[in-house]
Design a protein around this motif. Structure first.
Motif, PDB file in Angstrom:
ATOM      1  N   ASN A   1      57.876   8.693  82.565  1.00 47.79           N
ATOM      2  CA  ASN A   1      58.396   7.692  83.548  1.00 47.79           C
ATOM      3  C   ASN A   1      60.181   7.272  83.091  1.00 47.79           C
ATOM      4  N   ALA A   2      60.143   7.105  81.309  1.00 48.76           N
ATOM      5  CA  ALA A   2      60.874   6.714  81.582  1.00 48.76           C
ATOM      6  C   ALA A   2      62.864   8.048  82.232  1.00 48.76           C
ATOM      7  N   LYS A   3      62.271   8.814  81.870  1.00 54.57           N
ATOM      8  CA  LYS A   3      63.164  10.247  83.299  1.00 54.57           C
ATOM      9  C   LYS A   3      63.315  10.570  84.118  1.00 54.57           C
ATOM     10  N   ASN A   4      61.660   9.715  84.396  1.00 53.86           N
ATOM     11  CA  ASN A   4      61.353   9.817  86.064  1.00 53.86           C
ATOM     12  C   ASN A   4      61.318  11.545  86.595  1.00 53.86           C
ATOM     13  N   MET A   5      60.581  11.199  85.285  1.00 54.21           N
ATOM     14  CA  MET A   5      60.248  13.398  85.756  1.00 54.21           C
ATOM     15  C   MET A   5      59.534  13.881  84.949  1.00 54.21           C
ATOM     16  N   VAL A   6      58.326  14.827  85.907  1.00 52.06           N
ATOM     17  CA  VAL A   6      57.194  14.592  85.904  1.00 52.06           C
ATOM     18  C   VAL A   6      57.540  16.438  85.710  1.00 52.06           C
TER      19      VAL A   6
END
Length: 125
Positions: free
Chosen positions: A74-79
């Motif tokens: 979530n810190a990198k806004n990635m899944v």
């Protein structure tokens, strides 16, 4: 503009691996559960996996259990969808989708609020 963007698809041999990524533009993913869907030519779209917004819960369709791993940063806004031991039947367009809320939505397309444009995965020798 609110949108999801997938990346990481490509051509891979059976038994190989790919890692798909999903990120958001215009909003943050941390408030959303994320699902991955795929659609092969001539087949219905199917849910592959989903993860809750806290990453505390995940779900996989039986055909990918033990081979695919869904995670998020979530810190990198990635899944990320790590796909190992790929099979011919894994070929298709893979879509990520975001569903607002703390729980784990069903792996149903209509249960999500935003969808990406898809990335092609081709498993071929």
């Amino acid at each position: 503009q609110l949108q999801l963007v997938e990346s990481g698809g490509g051509l891979v041999q059976p038994g190989g691996s790919l890692r798909l990524s999903c990120t958001a533009s215009g909003f943050t993913l941390e408030n959303y559960a994320i699902g991955w869907f795929r659609q092969a030519p001539g087949k219905e779209r199917e849910g592959v996996s989903c993860i809750s917004r806290s990453a505390g819960s995940t779900k996989y369709v039986d055909s990918v259990k033990g081979r695919f791993t869904l995670s998020r940063d979530n810190a990198k806004n990635m899944v990320y969808l790590q796909m190992n031991s790929l099979k011919f039947d894994d070929t298709g367009v893979y879509y990520c989708a975001a569903g607002y809320g703390p729980g784990l939505p069903p792996l149903e397309w209509d249960e999500y609020d935003f969808w990406g444009q898809g990335t092609q995965v081709t498993v071929s020798s």
